[in-house]
Structures are given as structure tokens and as C-alpha cells.
Design a protein around this motif. Structure first.
Motif, PDB file in Angstrom:
ATOM      1  N   ARG A 198       0.844  -1.201   0.000  1.00  0.00           N
ATOM      2  CA  ARG A 198       0.000   0.000   0.000  1.00  0.00           C
ATOM      3  C   ARG A 198       0.872   1.242   0.000  1.00  0.00           C
ATOM      4  O   ARG A 198       1.937   1.265   0.622  1.00  0.00           O
ATOM      5  CB  ARG A 198      -0.897   0.047   1.242  1.00  0.00           C
ATOM      6  N   LEU A 199       0.380   2.277  -0.678  1.00  0.00           N
ATOM      7  CA  LEU A 199       1.024   3.590  -0.692  1.00  0.00           C
ATOM      8  C   LEU A 199       0.145   4.552   0.093  1.00  0.00           C
ATOM      9  O   LEU A 199      -1.045   4.699  -0.211  1.00  0.00           O
ATOM     10  CB  LEU A 199       1.183   4.104  -2.128  1.00  0.00           C
ATOM     11  N   ILE A 200       0.729   5.208   1.085  1.00  0.00           N
ATOM     12  CA  ILE A 200       0.013   6.202   1.865  1.00  0.00           C
ATOM     13  C   ILE A 200       0.588   7.569   1.505  1.00  0.00           C
ATOM     14  O   ILE A 200       1.764   7.852   1.757  1.00  0.00           O
ATOM     15  CB  ILE A 200       0.162   5.960   3.379  1.00  0.00           C
ATOM     16  N   PHE A 201      -0.231   8.420   0.878  1.00  0.00           N
ATOM     17  CA  PHE A 201       0.219   9.745   0.457  1.00  0.00           C
ATOM     18  C   PHE A 201      -0.146  10.767   1.528  1.00  0.00           C
ATOM     19  O   PHE A 201      -1.254  10.739   2.079  1.00  0.00           O
ATOM     20  CB  PHE A 201      -0.395  10.115  -0.892  1.00  0.00           C
ATOM     21  N   LEU A 202       0.799  11.675   1.788  1.00  0.00           N
ATOM     22  CA  LEU A 202       0.689  12.589   2.910  1.00  0.00           C
ATOM     23  C   LEU A 202       0.679  14.037   2.450  1.00  0.00           C
ATOM     24  O   LEU A 202       1.353  14.404   1.486  1.00  0.00           O
ATOM     25  CB  LEU A 202       1.872  12.372   3.870  1.00  0.00           C
ATOM     26  N   SER A 203      -0.068  14.856   3.173  1.00  0.00           N
ATOM     27  CA  SER A 203      -0.150  16.287   2.871  1.00  0.00           C
ATOM     28  C   SER A 203       1.031  17.019   3.489  1.00  0.00           C
ATOM     29  O   SER A 203       1.714  16.484   4.370  1.00  0.00           O
ATOM     30  CB  SER A 203      -1.449  16.842   3.457  1.00  0.00           C
ATOM     31  N   PRO A 204       1.283  18.259   3.070  1.00  0.00           N
ATOM     32  CA  PRO A 204       2.235  19.103   3.805  1.00  0.00           C
ATOM     33  C   PRO A 204       1.738  19.303   5.234  1.00  0.00           C
ATOM     34  O   PRO A 204       0.564  19.092   5.533  1.00  0.00           O
ATOM     35  CB  PRO A 204       2.235  20.415   3.019  1.00  0.00           C
ATOM     36  N   SER A 205       2.630  19.741   6.123  1.00  0.00           N
ATOM     37  CA  SER A 205       2.248  19.908   7.527  1.00  0.00           C
ATOM     38  C   SER A 205       1.181  21.009   7.663  1.00  0.00           C
ATOM     39  O   SER A 205       1.217  21.996   6.915  1.00  0.00           O
ATOM     40  CB  SER A 205       3.467  20.236   8.365  1.00  0.00           C
ATOM     41  N   PRO A 206       0.216  20.820   8.594  1.00  0.00           N
ATOM     42  CA  PRO A 206       0.108  19.649   9.469  1.00  0.00           C
ATOM     43  C   PRO A 206      -0.290  18.405   8.677  1.00  0.00           C
ATOM     44  O   PRO A 206      -1.266  18.413   7.947  1.00  0.00           O
ATOM     45  CB  PRO A 206      -0.973  20.051  10.478  1.00  0.00           C
ATOM     46  N   MET A 207       0.500  17.355   8.830  1.00  0.00           N
ATOM     47  CA  MET A 207       0.406  16.171   7.989  1.00  0.00           C
ATOM     48  C   MET A 207      -0.855  15.370   8.283  1.00  0.00           C
ATOM     49  O   MET A 207      -1.243  15.157   9.430  1.00  0.00           O
ATOM     50  CB  MET A 207       1.632  15.289   8.227  1.00  0.00           C
ATOM     51  N   SER A 208      -1.484  14.903   7.202  1.00  0.00           N
ATOM     52  CA  SER A 208      -2.610  13.976   7.294  1.00  0.00           C
ATOM     53  C   SER A 208      -2.578  13.090   6.059  1.00  0.00           C
ATOM     54  O   SER A 208      -1.814  13.336   5.114  1.00  0.00           O
ATOM     55  CB  SER A 208      -3.943  14.726   7.386  1.00  0.00           C
ATOM     56  N   VAL A 209      -3.379  12.041   6.056  1.00  0.00           N
ATOM     57  CA  VAL A 209      -3.436  11.118   4.916  1.00  0.00           C
ATOM     58  C   VAL A 209      -4.346  11.696   3.842  1.00  0.00           C
ATOM     59  O   VAL A 209      -5.502  12.033   4.105  1.00  0.00           O
ATOM     60  CB  VAL A 209      -3.957   9.739   5.363  1.00  0.00           C
ATOM     61  N   ILE A 210      -3.833  11.806   2.607  1.00  0.00           N
ATOM     62  CA  ILE A 210      -4.649  12.301   1.496  1.00  0.00           C
ATOM     63  C   ILE A 210      -4.864  11.232   0.426  1.00  0.00           C
ATOM     64  O   ILE A 210      -5.587  11.465  -0.532  1.00  0.00           O
ATOM     65  CB  ILE A 210      -4.033  13.554   0.860  1.00  0.00           C
ATOM     66  N   GLY A 211      -4.241  10.074   0.600  1.00  0.00           N
ATOM     67  CA  GLY A 211      -4.429   8.998  -0.359  1.00  0.00           C
ATOM     68  C   GLY A 211      -3.955   7.672   0.201  1.00  0.00           C
ATOM     69  O   GLY A 211      -2.920   7.615   0.872  1.00  0.00           O
ATOM     70  N   ASP A 212      -4.713   6.613  -0.027  1.00  0.00           N
ATOM     71  CA  ASP A 212      -4.367   5.261   0.434  1.00  0.00           C
ATOM     72  C   ASP A 212      -4.632   4.327  -0.737  1.00  0.00           C
ATOM     73  O   ASP A 212      -5.783   4.019  -1.056  1.00  0.00           O
ATOM     74  CB  ASP A 212      -5.230   4.893   1.642  1.00  0.00           C
TER      75      ASP A 212
END
Length: 246
Positions: A198-212
Motif C-alpha cells: 500500500r502507498l500512503i500519500f501525505l499532505s504538507p504539515s500539518p500532515m494527514s493522509v490524502i491517499g491510500d
């Protein structure tokens, strides 16, 4: 090994001097399934290393919890840092045995040295190793404790492409022989596709998950760079919100 649930409501770095307080992670939720190889991909400075330090228990100053199944407790964790962090006054073998119970060290170390093709270097000191070899020793040391969760923070950064490919293939071979749940940080999407379930894509800080996103390529096809590149293009073409961050 059961699933590991990571719930971080907020991680804030306090104000220091002229710098204001900084929210590094916010509303981060991720479940790692037993035996999965999961890659975290996101822009530089978004908080990936901070996340690994929280999961490893090295940073407890956050709001949230790490839960294993129904238990709120940390699993046995192996951590591979960006820097191999080998003790220069100990040989390769001694660096590995340092994390083991003496009674169980021999067979485990022999197996791992052979798997990483380092048997003939086991009595060498780190100063005589190449960077790629030092990284292999760090991988062995993390696997040696038989972790429930293996954290890897860009372990192949600064390696030239052929060496990185060789060490990556050795890592995958070792992981297939001794499967663990893996949380792997990388800035290289091609590397992530080659490794991950699985690929977990992350946002710029403050970091959160934007894609799984699950990687659909069969593992025996992942040495084909054309397969990797074709999936990378399909993924980014279908997710412009991810593409603009990479």
C-alpha cells in the motif's frame, strides 16, 4: 501479530525563540494490517520522520494513541534510521549481536549475514564498509530482534541507483523469508511502488493522509522498470491532488 492502529489527533512543536509553535501532524489515522509493507510518501518536511518517532515511542509529546488490536501498547519495534548508526569500535557482527540475547545470537546472526551477503565481512569494522554495506548491517540489526513492526526512514537515501536497487532487492528477499509489518518512509515514488503493498500519500504539515492506494503489480513483475513507470503515470494522472505534491 495483529493490526496496528495509529491515531494522532495532534502533534505540535512548541515555540522556540522567534519561531512560532508549529503543528506537524493533525488528524492522522492509519491502520497497518499484519504482514503488510506500507510506504509513506509525501513532500519534504511534512512530518514523516516525526511520525516514525511517535510510533517508535521516541516522542510521547502528542495527543492520540497507538493501538495493537485491542491493546494500547507498543509492539516490538525495529527502527532503521537514515544514518546506519553503527558503533565504530565494534565489528559488523558485534554491532548486530548488541541487540540480541547472547544465548540466541549465533544462528540468527549467521542467517541474516548470509541473507544480506555480508558473511565474509562479519569481523570488519564499520570504517571499512561502503555506505551500501553499512545500510545492510543496519537492516540486519533491525531484523535480528524479530520485530512485530519494522520502521524504515529513507534507508536507501544517498545511495547510487544500482546500489539502492541491490540493497532493496536484498531487503525484499529477507522480508519474504522473515515477514514483518513494515512502515517505510521514502520520497521516491518509484521506490515505493517497487516495495509496497500500500502507498500512503501525505499532505504538507500539518500532515494527514490524502491517499491510500494498493499497488496491484505482482511482486515478480516489480523488477521491470516499465511496469513500475506505467503504474506511476496512471496513478498520478488519476490523482492530480497527489501529483502536485511530489
Amino acid at each position: 501479530m495483529t493490526d496496528i492502529r495509529i491515531d494522532i489527533r495532534e502533534k505540535v512543536f512548541p515555540a522556540v525563540g522567534q519561531a512560532a509553535a508549529h503543528a506537524a501532524i493533525q488528524d492522522f489515522h492509519l491502520t497497518l494490517h499484519s504482514g503488510e509493507f506500507v510506504c509513506l510518501v509525501g513532500p519534504s518536511g511534512c512530518g514523516k520522520t516525526t511520525l516514525l518517532n511517535i510510533v517508535a515511542g521516541l516522542d510521547r509529546d502528542y495527543r492520540g494513541e497507538i493501538r495493537i488490536g485491542r491493546q494500547q501498547a507498543l509492539p516490538k519495534i525495529g527502527y532503521i534510521f537514515q544514518n546506519p548508526r553503527l558503533l565504530p569500535w565494534r565489528t559488523v557482527r558485534q554491532n548486530i549481536e548488541l541487540v540480541l540475547q547472547e544465548s540466541s545470537a549465533g544462528n540468527t546472526v549467521d542467517f541474516l549475514l548470509e541473507a544480506m551477503r555480508l558473511t565474509r565481512f562479519q569481523h570488519v569494522y564499520p570504517e571499512r564498509l561502503s555506505l551500501g554495506m553499512s545500510r545492510r548491517v543496519a537492516i540486519i540489526r533491525a531484523f535480528a530482534i524479530d520485530p512485530e513492526l519494522l520502521l524504515m526512514d529513507e534507508p536507501f537515501v544517498s545511495l547510487d541507483p544500482p546500489t539502492a536497487r541491490q540493497v532493496r532487492e536484498l531487503l525484499l528477499d529477507l522480508w519474504r523469508k522473515r515477514p514483518h509489518t513494515v512502515l517505510f518512509v521514502t520520497h521516491d515514488l518509484r521506490e515505493a511502488i517497487a516495495l509496497a503493498d500500500r502507498l500512503i500519500f501525505l499532505s504538507p504539515s500539518p500532515m494527514s493522509v490524502i491517499g491510500d492506494i494498493r499497488v496491484p503489480i505482482e511482486r515478480h513483475l516489480r523488477q521491470d522498470e516499465n511496469e513500475i513507470e506505467a503504474f506511476r503515470r496512471r496513478l498520478l494522472d488519476g490523482a492530480p491532488h497527489i501529483k502536485q505534491l511530489l
